[in-house]
Structure formats: structure tokens, C-alpha cells
Design an enzyme around this catalytic site. Structure first.
Site, PDB file in Angstrom:
ATOM      1  N   GLY A 169       0.831  -1.202   0.000  1.00 12.57           N
ATOM      2  CA  GLY A 169       0.000   0.000   0.000  1.00 12.57           C
ATOM      3  C   GLY A 169       0.862   1.247   0.000  1.00 12.57           C
ATOM      4  N   GLY A 170       0.334   2.289   0.639  1.00 14.87           N
ATOM      5  CA  GLY A 170       1.038   3.564   0.679  1.00 14.87           C
ATOM      6  C   GLY A 170       2.351   3.488   1.417  1.00 14.87           C
ATOM      7  N   GLY A 403      25.543  12.779 -28.830  1.00 10.03           N
ATOM      8  CA  GLY A 403      24.991  13.449 -27.647  1.00 10.03           C
ATOM      9  C   GLY A 403      25.481  12.784 -26.375  1.00 10.03           C
ATOM     10  N   ALA A 404      25.758  11.489 -26.462  1.00 11.87           N
ATOM     11  CA  ALA A 404      26.211  10.772 -25.265  1.00 11.87           C
ATOM     12  C   ALA A 404      27.549  11.322 -24.779  1.00 11.87           C
ATOM     13  CB  ALA A 404      26.303   9.281 -25.555  1.00 11.87           C
TER      14      ALA A 404
HETATM   15  C1  HXC Z   1      -3.637  -4.284  11.808  1.00 11.92           C
HETATM   16  C2  HXC Z   1      -2.510  -6.132  11.083  1.00 11.92           C
HETATM   17  C3  HXC Z   1      -2.288  -5.531   9.824  1.00 11.92           C
HETATM   18  C4  HXC Z   1      -2.797  -4.231   9.623  1.00 11.92           C
HETATM   19  C5  HXC Z   1      -1.377  -7.454   9.796  1.00 11.92           C
HETATM   20  N1  HXC Z   1      -1.927  -7.331  11.007  1.00 11.92           N
HETATM   21  N2  HXC Z   1      -1.598  -6.378   9.042  1.00 11.92           N
HETATM   22  N3  HXC Z   1      -3.180  -5.504  12.059  1.00 11.92           N
HETATM   23  N4  HXC Z   1      -3.453  -3.640  10.636  1.00 11.92           N
HETATM   24  N5  HXC Z   1      -2.613  -3.575   8.479  1.00 11.92           N
HETATM   25  C6  HXC Z   1      -1.874  -8.292  12.099  1.00 11.92           C
HETATM   26  C7  HXC Z   1      -2.710  -9.522  11.833  1.00 11.92           C
HETATM   27  O1  HXC Z   1      -4.033  -9.306  12.251  1.00 11.92           O
HETATM   28  C8  HXC Z   1      -1.994 -10.538  12.722  1.00 11.92           C
HETATM   29  O2  HXC Z   1      -2.401 -10.327  14.053  1.00 11.92           O
HETATM   30  C9  HXC Z   1      -0.556 -10.118  12.624  1.00 11.92           C
HETATM   31  O3  HXC Z   1      -0.564  -8.756  12.203  1.00 11.92           O
HETATM   32  C10 HXC Z   1       0.232 -10.915  11.599  1.00 11.92           C
HETATM   33  O4  HXC Z   1      -0.500 -10.943  10.379  1.00 11.92           O
HETATM   34  P1  HXC Z   1      -0.714 -12.291   9.559  1.00 11.92           P
HETATM   35  O5  HXC Z   1      -1.690 -11.998   8.508  1.00 11.92           O
HETATM   36  O6  HXC Z   1      -1.016 -13.416  10.502  1.00 11.92           O
HETATM   37  O7  HXC Z   1       0.744 -12.527   8.996  1.00 11.92           O
HETATM   38  P2  HXC Z   1       1.187 -13.014   7.565  1.00 11.92           P
HETATM   39  O8  HXC Z   1       0.430 -14.236   7.180  1.00 11.92           O
HETATM   40  O9  HXC Z   1       2.669 -13.089   7.612  1.00 11.92           O
HETATM   41  O10 HXC Z   1       0.750 -11.863   6.558  1.00 11.92           O
HETATM   42  C11 HXC Z   1       1.259 -10.577   6.678  1.00 11.92           C
HETATM   43  C12 HXC Z   1       0.526  -9.604   5.760  1.00 11.92           C
HETATM   44  C13 HXC Z   1      -0.973  -9.660   6.029  1.00 11.92           C
HETATM   45  C14 HXC Z   1       0.821 -10.005   4.309  1.00 11.92           C
HETATM   46  C15 HXC Z   1       1.116  -8.235   6.004  1.00 11.92           C
HETATM   47  O11 HXC Z   1      -1.218  -9.554   7.440  1.00 11.92           O
HETATM   48  C16 HXC Z   1      -1.715  -8.601   5.331  1.00 11.92           C
HETATM   49  O12 HXC Z   1      -2.003  -8.722   4.157  1.00 11.92           O
HETATM   50  N6  HXC Z   1      -2.069  -7.558   6.097  1.00 11.92           N
HETATM   51  C17 HXC Z   1      -2.858  -6.460   5.574  1.00 11.92           C
HETATM   52  C18 HXC Z   1      -2.062  -5.645   4.588  1.00 11.92           C
HETATM   53  C19 HXC Z   1      -2.810  -4.445   4.143  1.00 11.92           C
HETATM   54  O13 HXC Z   1      -3.736  -4.554   3.354  1.00 11.92           O
HETATM   55  N7  HXC Z   1      -2.493  -3.329   4.751  1.00 11.92           N
HETATM   56  C20 HXC Z   1      -3.143  -2.075   4.484  1.00 11.92           C
HETATM   57  C21 HXC Z   1      -2.459  -1.548   3.210  1.00 11.92           C
HETATM   58  S1  HXC Z   1      -3.148  -0.050   2.732  1.00 11.92           S
HETATM   59  P3  HXC Z   1      -2.356 -11.482  15.133  1.00 11.92           P
HETATM   60  O14 HXC Z   1      -3.020 -10.881  16.330  1.00 11.92           O
HETATM   61  O15 HXC Z   1      -3.104 -12.638  14.555  1.00 11.92           O
HETATM   62  O16 HXC Z   1      -0.934 -11.819  15.387  1.00 11.92           O
HETATM   63  C22 HXC Z   1      -2.146   1.031   3.417  1.00 11.92           C
HETATM   64  C23 HXC Z   1      -2.554   2.413   3.151  1.00 11.92           C
HETATM   65  C24 HXC Z   1      -1.461   3.360   3.450  1.00 11.92           C
HETATM   66  O17 HXC Z   1      -1.185   0.757   4.018  1.00 11.92           O
HETATM   67  C25 HXC Z   1      -1.673   4.549   2.605  1.00 11.92           C
HETATM   68  C26 HXC Z   1      -0.684   5.592   2.902  1.00 11.92           C
HETATM   69  C27 HXC Z   1      -0.807   6.683   1.907  1.00 11.92           C
END
Ligand code: HXC
Length: 513
Positions: A169-170, A403-404
Site C-alpha cells: 500500500g502507501g 549526444g552521449a
Molecule cells: C492491523 C494487522 C495488519 C494491519 C497485519 N496485522 N496487518 N493488524 N493492521 N494492516 C496483524 C494480523 O491481524 C496478525 O495479528 C498479525 O498482524 C500478523 O498478520 P498475519 O496476517 O497473521 O501474517 P502473515 O500471514 O505473515 O501476513 C502478513 C501480511 C498480512 C501479508 C502483512 O497480514 C496482510 O495482508 N495484512 C494487511 C495488509 C494491508 O492490506 N495493509 C493495508 C495496506 S493499505 P495477530 O493478532 O493474529 O498476530 C495502506 C494504506 C497506506 O497501508 C496509505 C498511505 C498513503
């Protein structure tokens, strides 16, 4: 007092456990170090000073009030690397997947502000699931606070981002604004939208690794500058990288003491092949010019027709930009121009002198290049060199065409010294192309056009395929024997050490982005 100290120590112990032993074990099982282990390995022993160990999130939605973890998923502070101050943050995947909450962002911003005010590099160790989903817009605002600071600090203090886990994401945009990205192979990835979204929107099936893994970004997109095999190597590379840089834009890079000895390198007289159309490895030229084993290559797997990296010459830090005849004959194309321009800009920001080794047949022709804006991208390199005020020295080993020639740090765009080997060929274009144009009528009217073309080609090559016309016009300062190159460069960079250039007052330039 005893009770109060006990309470403090209990709190510290609680913070050290963070997301718990089970999650820590899972992190290790994936071959990853913990956020704290990474800091201890990177920094000089005993130097780490933590800031904000007891910070917690403020979220009360989705049951978050019952899940409060000291530190809130990021360890921040300062310490030293090779005795020099740096600021650091390290995201802790064991705490809500290292996701970024409002307070997590505040911790990062606090040390970014300190780094900027105190003029020292900042290193971010990223391992995060992105915005903390439970917090919504507060978390997005936190990212924006970081992006803004990254931008303000750009060109003031060096910023390095290590990607040591997910970065989606961001979250990718903070590293993208920093000076260097290092990704750990097989355990990290970066993408704006992950494989699931890609499948929904474009119907493409792609794995995380293929979409945004370390080698994808090292070879295809150029997003990452460096790739490490594991966490240890990644941290080692950060230390290496920092060793070539100053602390900030007003500082000079640290240099190692050097005693001048026999600096001639006879091997250089034999690196070039007999025919000027045969390739050779420019790495060999580099290693015979710079201090032994001091070359640290950047963007090694991307646009291999140009080589960029840091090195030392007589202990001084320099940035090297070199055409690579082994790949596409060392031609300049879109990717090579972008790669080199970015590197030149970094070196100029941080007072790192530039050495250009030139063997370039020109810009790569073709629709693919033109439609991908070789005009704008080639101009980036031209602009970056022209703008650079650091000491700038060029050595033309062989071809410097069209040019290079201008672009590759020529004297008219502000280079301080241009040397040429006796093998240098400096002309508007190669002998064949040139003869076909300027002797077109003569060739057409001749009884034997092929022979006429050949003889005109020889005539043109004899006239221009040497460095002496350029030297007679002052475009080349000295024609040197290759074996003397290192010695000449040591003296040139010493001579240029106190170079000062005044530019007209402006807000900022407008590099063709
Ligand atoms: C809160 C989160 C989290 C998140 C993971 N966790 N991502 N909690 N916010 N964004 C937590 C899970 O609930 C889990 O908690 C622990 O972290 C580990 O995650 P798992 O999924 O069990 O681990 P894994 O299988 O290794 O996968 C990791 C991951 C996946 C690929 C990062 O968790 C995932 O896809 N997370 C969401 C990613 C995402 O969409 N993020 C938002 C992006 S948008 P527990 O309690 O079970 O240990 C964004 C916008 C920003 O970032 C914009 C800025 C301009």
C-alpha cells in the site's frame, strides 16, 4: 525508591517481549531477525538509546483498548555506526504485524525531526502490514506525516530504507522518497496493490514474490538499489553504505588516511581489446583505479549497460559512473539514464566527488526508446551532471560519440577535468554512419560504392577516432597512458578538494521528471 525502580524494570521487560514469545518464534522461523536484534546488529555495541519505549496506541475501536502493547510496534532511537551518530526506527512485526498506527507514526516522526535538526542520517528498518486497519484515517495521516518529513529531509541528511518483510500500500512511498532501498531476498516485498487486488482488477495471476519481491525490483523496476540474501547481510550493507557518506549536506564524506606509493597500474594498458567493436568488462578498469576492494556497486542488476557505485581513491569517497561495454555495448538508454541521474544527484547532494569512465557509442535508437521518452530520460542525466557542483572528472577510455559524449560529464557541461586514453574516439558518430551521410553523393556516383564507402570510412576514422582533435580544442585536458590513470585521478581529486561553485539564486531547478 526500590519499588519504583522495580516498576520501571517490569515495564521495560514487558516492552522487550512486545508481541510475545510465540510471535517472536514465528518471526525467527521465517528466517527473520526481530526488530530489536536488527538494531543491535546494525549499531555499535552498547550505543543504542531508545526513545518512546512506553508509547501506546489510543485506539478504542474493534476491542483495541484491550490490546495495548508498549512501544506500539516500532522501536525508535539513536546510536552509532562506526562511531558516527545515526537515528533509527525498526518496525516490530510481532505487534499487530508492525502496522502503522497514529502513535507509531508519531514515534517515527519524532526521530526524523531529531535527525534533521541534528544533521545525522536516518535508517528505517521496515517490516509492516501497512496502515493499522483498526485506526482508519488516523493511520493514513500518520503515513502522510512521514512522507512529508522524508521530502523535507531529502538532500539534507542521508535516508536509507531497508525492506525486511512486507511493505504494501502507501507504505512503499516513504522508502521510495528516501535515498536508498535495500530489500532482503525471499522475505520482503513491496507493492502498491497486492496479488489479490491485481487479480480482481486486471485478472492477472501473480505471486507476491513475482509482483514485488527483491529480485523483481532489482531487475525490472529498479525500485530497490540493493538486494541482500538475509537480514544479516542487509544490515552489513547498510553499514557499508553509510561509510561512504557524510553526516549531512554540509559535511564532507569521511575519508581514510592514505600514503601515496607506486600508484601506476600496468594492467590498464592491456584491458582494451584490439578491435574497438569488441566488448570488455569496465569493472576491471574500475578495480584498477580505485582503492583495493573499495567499490560498492549500486543498482547492480538494473540497466547493466551503466555501472554506478561508491568507491575510495587514496582514501577519499567518490561516486563512480561508468558505461559498461559488456552490456548493449555500453549504450545509453532510458533505464541507464534514470539510474545514473539519480546516483549523480545523490552524490552531489552529499559532496561526494564524481568519477566518470566513458565508453559510449551513443543513445539507443528505436521506437521502444523514443516512446518511453528517451528524450526526457536522457535529459535527466544531462541535467543532473550539469547541476552538480562537486568535483567532476571524466576519463574517456574508448568511444565518446554524439549526444552521449556531451551527457557523460563533458567539459562544456561543467566537468573539471577530462582525460582521454590514446584509444579514445571522440566524434559526432561512428565512421560508417558519418561517411554514409557526408560522402553520400560521392559514394552513389562512384563506380564501386562499397569500396568508396570503405575508404571514406577509413579516412573519417583516421581523422576522428582519436583523442587529439578534442585535445587540440581543449575538450580534453590531457591524453594519458592507461597505466597512469589512478595516479592522475588521485592528483586531480586532491587538486579539486576545495572546489566552490556559485549558482544563480533560485527556489529549485526543474529536472525533467
Ligand atoms: C492491523 C494487522 C495488519 C494491519 C497485519 N496485522 N496487518 N493488524 N493492521 N494492516 C496483524 C494480523 O491481524 C496478525 O495479528 C498479525 O498482524 C500478523 O498478520 P498475519 O496476517 O497473521 O501474517 P502473515 O500471514 O505473515 O501476513 C502478513 C501480511 C498480512 C501479508 C502483512 O497480514 C496482510 O495482508 N495484512 C494487511 C495488509 C494491508 O492490506 N495493509 C493495508 C495496506 S493499505 P495477530 O493478532 O493474529 O498476530 C495502506 C494504506 C497506506 O497501508 C496509505 C498511505 C498513503
Amino acid at each position: 525508591m526500590i519499588e519504583k525502580v522495580k516498576l520501571l524494570n517490569n515495564k521495560k521487560s514487558e516492552a522487550l517481549v512486545a508481541g510475545g514469545l510465540k510471535r517472536l518464534e514465528d518471526q525467527h522461523k521465517k528466517g527473520k531477525l526481530s526488530a530489536r536484534e536488527r538494531i543491535y546488529i546494525l549499531l555499535d555495541e552498547g550505543s543504542f538509546q531508545e526513545i518512546g519505549m512506553f508509547v501506546t496506541h489510543r485506539c478504542t475501536d474493534f476491542g483495541m483498548e484491550d490490546q495495548v502493547i508498549l512501544g506500539d510496534g516500532v522501536i525508535t532511537g539513536f546510536g552509532t555506526v562506526h562511531g558516527r551518530l545515526i537515528y533509527i526506527y525498526s518496525q516490530d512485526f510481532t505487534v499487530f504485524g508492525g502496522s502503522l498506527s497514529e502513535t507509531h507514526a508519531e514515534k517515527i516522526c519524532k526521530i526524523m525531526d531529531l535527525a534533521l535538526q541534528n544533521g545525522a542520517p536516518i535508517v528505517g528498518l521496515n517490516d509492516s502490514g501497512g496502515a493499522r486497519i483498526q485506526e482508519g484515517v488516523s493511520s493514513l495521516g500518520g503515513y502522510a506525516d512521514i512522507f512529508y518529513r522524508n521530502t523535507i529531509a531529502s538532500g539534507v541528511i542521508p535516508q536509507i530504507s531497508a525492506i525486511m518483510g512486507p511493505c504494501a500500500g502507501g507504505a512503499v512511498y516513504s522508502p521510495a522518497i528516501t535515498d536508498f532501498i535495500i530489500m532482503v531476498d525471499q522475505s520482503s516485498y513491496m507493492f502498491v496493490t497486492g496479488p489479490n487486488v491485481v487479480k480482481t482488477v486486471t485478472n492477472e495471476e501473480v505471486s507476491s514474490e513475482e509482483l514485488g519481491g527483491a529480485m523483481t525490483h532489482a531487475t525490472k523496476s529498479g525500485v530497490t538499489h540493493l538486494v541482500a540474501d538475509n537480514d544479516f547481510e542487509c544490515l552489513h550493507q547498510i553499514k557499508e553504505l553509510l561509510s561512504y557518506m557524510p553526516q549531512n549536506c554540509e559535511d564532507k564524506p569521511s575519508s581514510k588516511s592514505w600514503t601515496l606509493g607506486d600508484e601506476s597500474r600496468p594492467r590498464l594498458n592491456n584491458v582494451l581489446p584490439e578491435s574497438s567493436n569488441q566488448p570488455y568488462d569496465m569493472h576491471e578498469v574500475i578495480s584498477n583505479i580505485v582503492d583495493e576492494a573499495s567499490f560498492f556497486e549500486i543498482h547492480k542488476h538494473y540497466a547493466e549497460n551503466i555501472i554506478v557505485g561508491f568507491a575510495r581513491i587514496a582514501g577519499r569517497s567518490i561516486g563512480v559512473i561508468a558505461n559498461q561495454p559488456l552490456h548493449l555495448a555500453g549504450v545509453l538508454d532510458v533505464n541507464a539514464s534514470k539510474k545514473a541521474a539519480r546516483f549523480v544527484q545523490f552524490c552531489d547532494c552529499y559532496n561526494i566527488p564524481l568519477l566518470v569512465l566513458e565508453d559510449v557509442p551513443g543513445f539507443l535508437p528505436g521506437t521502444e526508446q523514443e516512446w518511453n521518452a528517451i528524450i526526457t530520460n536522457g535529459a535527466k542525466l544531462l541535467f543532473a551532471f550539469s547541476e552538480a557542483t562537486v568535483p567532476r572528472v571524466t576519463v574517456i577510455t574508448r568511444k565518446a560519440y554524439g549526444g552521449a559524449y556531451d551527457v557523460m560529464n563533458s567539459k562544456p557541461i561543467g566537468a573539471d577535468m577530462n582525460y582521454a586514453w590514446p584509444t579514445a574516439e571522440i566524434a559526432v558518430m561512428g565512421a560508417k554512419g558519418a561517411s554514409e551521410i557526408i560522402f553520400k553523393k560521392e559514394i552513389q556516383q562512384s563506380a564501386n560504392p562499397i569500396e568508396t564507402l570503405k575508404s571514406k570510412e577509413t579516412e573519417y576514422a583516421e581523422h576522428f577516432a582519436n583523442p587529439y582533435i578534442a585535445a587540440s580544442r581543449g575538450f580534453i585536458d590531457e591524453v594519458i597512458e592507461p597505466r597512469d590513470t589512478r595516479k592522475k585521478l588521485i592528483m586531480a581529486f586532491a587538486m579539486l578538494e576545495n572546489k566552490v561553485v556559485q549558482r544563480p539564486k533560485k527556489k529549485h531547478g526543474n529536472i525533467p521528471l
